[in-house]
Write a protein that holds these residues in place. Structure first.
Motif, PDB file in Angstrom:
ATOM      1  N   GLY A 132       4.629 -16.802   8.392  1.00 32.57           N
ATOM      2  CA  GLY A 132       4.735 -15.675   9.319  1.00 32.57           C
ATOM      3  C   GLY A 132       6.133 -15.472   9.857  1.00 32.57           C
ATOM      4  N   ARG A 133       6.894 -16.527  10.019  1.00 34.39           N
ATOM      5  CA  ARG A 133       8.261 -16.381  10.533  1.00 34.39           C
ATOM      6  C   ARG A 133       9.105 -15.466   9.647  1.00 34.39           C
ATOM      7  N   GLN A 134       8.994 -15.644   8.320  1.00 34.89           N
ATOM      8  CA  GLN A 134       9.782 -14.777   7.444  1.00 34.89           C
ATOM      9  C   GLN A 134       9.152 -13.405   7.308  1.00 34.89           C
ATOM     10  N   MET A 135       7.811 -13.312   7.466  1.00 37.91           N
ATOM     11  CA  MET A 135       7.178 -11.992   7.492  1.00 37.91           C
ATOM     12  C   MET A 135       7.641 -11.200   8.707  1.00 37.91           C
ATOM     13  N   ILE A 136       7.788 -11.869   9.846  1.00 38.55           N
ATOM     14  CA  ILE A 136       8.279 -11.204  11.055  1.00 38.55           C
ATOM     15  C   ILE A 136       9.696 -10.697  10.827  1.00 38.55           C
ATOM     16  N   GLN A 137      10.537 -11.520  10.207  1.00 35.36           N
ATOM     17  CA  GLN A 137      11.909 -11.102   9.919  1.00 35.36           C
ATOM     18  C   GLN A 137      11.939  -9.880   9.007  1.00 35.36           C
ATOM     19  N   ASN A 138      11.043  -9.880   8.011  1.00 37.97           N
ATOM     20  CA  ASN A 138      11.008  -8.775   7.047  1.00 37.97           C
ATOM     21  C   ASN A 138      10.166  -7.602   7.515  1.00 37.97           C
ATOM     22  N   ARG A 139       9.422  -7.816   8.620  1.00 40.89           N
ATOM     23  CA  ARG A 139       8.575  -6.788   9.218  1.00 40.89           C
ATOM     24  C   ARG A 139       7.543  -6.240   8.238  1.00 40.89           C
ATOM     25  N   GLU A 140       6.960  -7.138   7.487  1.00 39.65           N
ATOM     26  CA  GLU A 140       5.831  -6.786   6.624  1.00 39.65           C
ATOM     27  C   GLU A 140       5.124  -8.049   6.171  1.00 39.65           C
ATOM     28  N   GLY A 141       3.837  -7.916   5.883  1.00 36.84           N
ATOM     29  CA  GLY A 141       3.097  -9.048   5.360  1.00 36.84           C
ATOM     30  C   GLY A 141       1.603  -8.841   5.453  1.00 36.84           C
ATOM     31  N   LYS A 142       0.894  -9.523   4.571  1.00 40.90           N
ATOM     32  CA  LYS A 142      -0.567  -9.515   4.556  1.00 40.90           C
ATOM     33  C   LYS A 142      -1.042 -10.969   4.592  1.00 40.90           C
ATOM     34  N   ILE A 143      -1.776 -11.313   5.629  1.00 38.08           N
ATOM     35  CA  ILE A 143      -2.362 -12.642   5.728  1.00 38.08           C
ATOM     36  C   ILE A 143      -3.870 -12.511   5.616  1.00 38.08           C
ATOM     37  N   ALA A 180      -3.762 -11.115  14.632  1.00 40.75           N
ATOM     38  CA  ALA A 180      -3.607  -9.699  14.293  1.00 40.75           C
ATOM     39  C   ALA A 180      -3.095  -8.912  15.502  1.00 40.75           C
ATOM     40  N   MET A 181      -3.611  -9.220  16.673  1.00 38.75           N
ATOM     41  CA  MET A 181      -3.158  -8.560  17.894  1.00 38.75           C
ATOM     42  C   MET A 181      -1.694  -8.879  18.180  1.00 38.75           C
ATOM     43  N   LYS A 182      -1.318 -10.139  17.976  1.00 38.45           N
ATOM     44  CA  LYS A 182       0.040 -10.571  18.300  1.00 38.45           C
ATOM     45  C   LYS A 182       1.080 -10.067  17.307  1.00 38.45           C
ATOM     46  N   TRP A 183       0.729  -9.989  16.040  1.00 37.23           N
ATOM     47  CA  TRP A 183       1.727  -9.711  15.007  1.00 37.23           C
ATOM     48  C   TRP A 183       1.668  -8.294  14.443  1.00 37.23           C
ATOM     49  N   GLY A 187       4.385  -5.275  11.681  1.00 40.65           N
ATOM     50  CA  GLY A 187       3.939  -4.745  10.400  1.00 40.65           C
ATOM     51  C   GLY A 187       3.140  -5.739   9.585  1.00 40.65           C
ATOM     52  N   ILE A 188       2.582  -6.741  10.246  1.00 40.60           N
ATOM     53  CA  ILE A 188       1.806  -7.782   9.556  1.00 40.60           C
ATOM     54  C   ILE A 188       0.323  -7.553   9.811  1.00 40.60           C
ATOM     55  N   SER A 189      -0.442  -7.464   8.749  1.00 39.83           N
ATOM     56  CA  SER A 189      -1.894  -7.364   8.847  1.00 39.83           C
ATOM     57  C   SER A 189      -2.504  -8.743   8.687  1.00 39.83           C
ATOM     58  N   VAL A 190      -3.461  -9.069   9.527  1.00 39.15           N
ATOM     59  CA  VAL A 190      -4.153 -10.356   9.450  1.00 39.15           C
ATOM     60  C   VAL A 190      -5.650 -10.089   9.424  1.00 39.15           C
ATOM     61  N   ASN A 191      -6.283 -10.425   8.331  1.00 41.96           N
ATOM     62  CA  ASN A 191      -7.723 -10.214   8.176  1.00 41.96           C
ATOM     63  C   ASN A 191      -8.364 -11.468   7.598  1.00 41.96           C
ATOM     64  N   ALA A 192      -9.674 -11.485   7.584  1.00 38.87           N
ATOM     65  CA  ALA A 192     -10.385 -12.645   7.042  1.00 38.87           C
ATOM     66  C   ALA A 192     -11.523 -12.196   6.144  1.00 38.87           C
ATOM     67  N   GLY A 246      -7.225  -7.527  11.792  1.00 36.48           N
ATOM     68  CA  GLY A 246      -8.104  -8.218  12.726  1.00 36.48           C
ATOM     69  C   GLY A 246      -9.572  -8.152  12.370  1.00 36.48           C
ATOM     70  N   GLN A 247      -9.872  -7.871  11.120  1.00 35.68           N
ATOM     71  CA  GLN A 247     -11.262  -7.691  10.718  1.00 35.68           C
ATOM     72  C   GLN A 247     -11.786  -8.895   9.925  1.00 35.68           C
ATOM     73  N   ILE A 248     -13.078  -9.151  10.076  1.00 36.08           N
ATOM     74  CA  ILE A 248     -13.759 -10.202   9.321  1.00 36.08           C
ATOM     75  C   ILE A 248     -14.713  -9.514   8.352  1.00 36.08           C
ATOM     76  N   ILE A 249     -14.432  -9.601   7.077  1.00 41.26           N
ATOM     77  CA  ILE A 249     -15.249  -8.940   6.065  1.00 41.26           C
ATOM     78  C   ILE A 249     -16.186  -9.962   5.426  1.00 41.26           C
ATOM     79  N   ALA A 250     -17.466  -9.817   5.676  1.00 45.71           N
ATOM     80  CA  ALA A 250     -18.457 -10.726   5.093  1.00 45.71           C
ATOM     81  C   ALA A 250     -18.768 -10.290   3.666  1.00 45.71           C
ATOM     82  N   VAL A 251     -18.550 -11.190   2.731  1.00 42.03           N
ATOM     83  CA  VAL A 251     -18.882 -10.951   1.322  1.00 42.03           C
ATOM     84  C   VAL A 251     -20.053 -11.881   1.024  1.00 42.03           C
TER      85      VAL A 251
END
Length: 257
Positions: A132-143, A180-183, A187-192, A246-251
């Motif tokens: 995440g540190r380098q994603m923050i620097q680059n202002r993009e990322g998908k976790i 997800a709220m914090k980042w 430009g970082i998306s955090v989902n599960a 910030g979403q939890i997708i149940a598969v």
């Protein structure tokens, strides 16, 4: 040639923890199929190498394997640094590494509880922190964090008796929302993804004893299949999910209903 459009990951680098076997390998292959270069880390580097070799041979992508215990901070730091050195920026992180311990709550050793928490929750935190540190620097990322339906609903003991695992996965779900709220501002998306029962090394024992019962109670009357997981991972890794965080997708075929 099929136009991938929103799902095209050409030029992206994905780091997949626990990507040597099971669900991790399935997701690594899905991202490679749609253009991503793949870094796989696993405690068993032999399995990681098998995934990397397959990805390169099958899809022509750059792929490397790294030995890493995600519960050890020094190993996580070293692995992330090596991946960035080898590939450049990490655009996608899939926190898939996990472990479990089947035991009654009243009999579970505290050491077992701690091991599950350290790998499942601690590893997800550490990887997210340093990637995440380098994603923050680059202002993009998908976790993409891998939770579980076991972290959404409680199961009876005769189906799943692993309270540490279930609790850790519920923790991953809330960690996903909070991060997800914090980042989001970076430009970082955090989902599960919360898988239901899939055939894997981790579920082999449970399915050997309870597969018919699990299928019978599932609204779609089946276990998960690789294609279902590939679709969810590709969606969350690609531009198709750019306005989702910030979403939890149940598969899970509806088992969490």
């Amino acid at each position: 040639m099929v136009e991938k459009g929103l799902f095209d990951l050409t030029g992206k680098t994905a780091l997949v923890t626990g990507g040597g076997t099971g669900l991790g390998r399935i997701m690594a292959e899905a991202l490679a199929e749609h253009g991503a270069n793949i870094a796989v880390c696993s405690r068993n580097v032999t399995h990681g190498l098998e995934t990397a070799d397959f990805v390169t041979a099958q899809y022509g992508r750059k792929a490397e394997a790294y030995s890493c215990n995600v519960a050890v901070e020094e190993e996580v730091i070293e692995t992330v640094e090596r991946v960035i050195e080898d590939f450049g920026p990490i655009h996608i992180l899939i926190n898939n590494s996990g472990t479990t311990w089947g035991e009654k709550a009243e009999d579970m050793p505290y050491e077992a509880w701690r091991k599950v928490m350290d790998v499942n929750l601690g590893g997800t935190f550490l990887m997210s922190k340093y990637v995440g540190r380098q994603m923050i620097q680059n202002r993009e990322g998908k976790i993409i964090n891998i939770g579980s339906v076991a972290g959404i609903k409680a199961e009876p003991a005769d189906v799943l008796n692993a309270i540490g695992y279930s609790t850790s996965k519920a923790g991953i779900h809330h960690f996903t929302k909070d991060l997800a709220m914090k980042w989001g501002e970076y430009g970082i998306s955090v989902n599960a993804i919360a898988p239901g029962f899939f055939e894997s090394k981790m579920t082999r024992h449970v399915l050997s004893e309870n597969q018919e019962k699990i299928i019978r109670k599932n609204p779609l009357k089946r276990l998960g299949d690789p294609g279902s997981l590939k679709g969810a991972a590709l969606f969350l890794a690609s531009r198709a999910s750019d306005h989702i965080t910030g979403q939890i997708i149940a598969v899970d075929g509806g088992s969490s209903l």
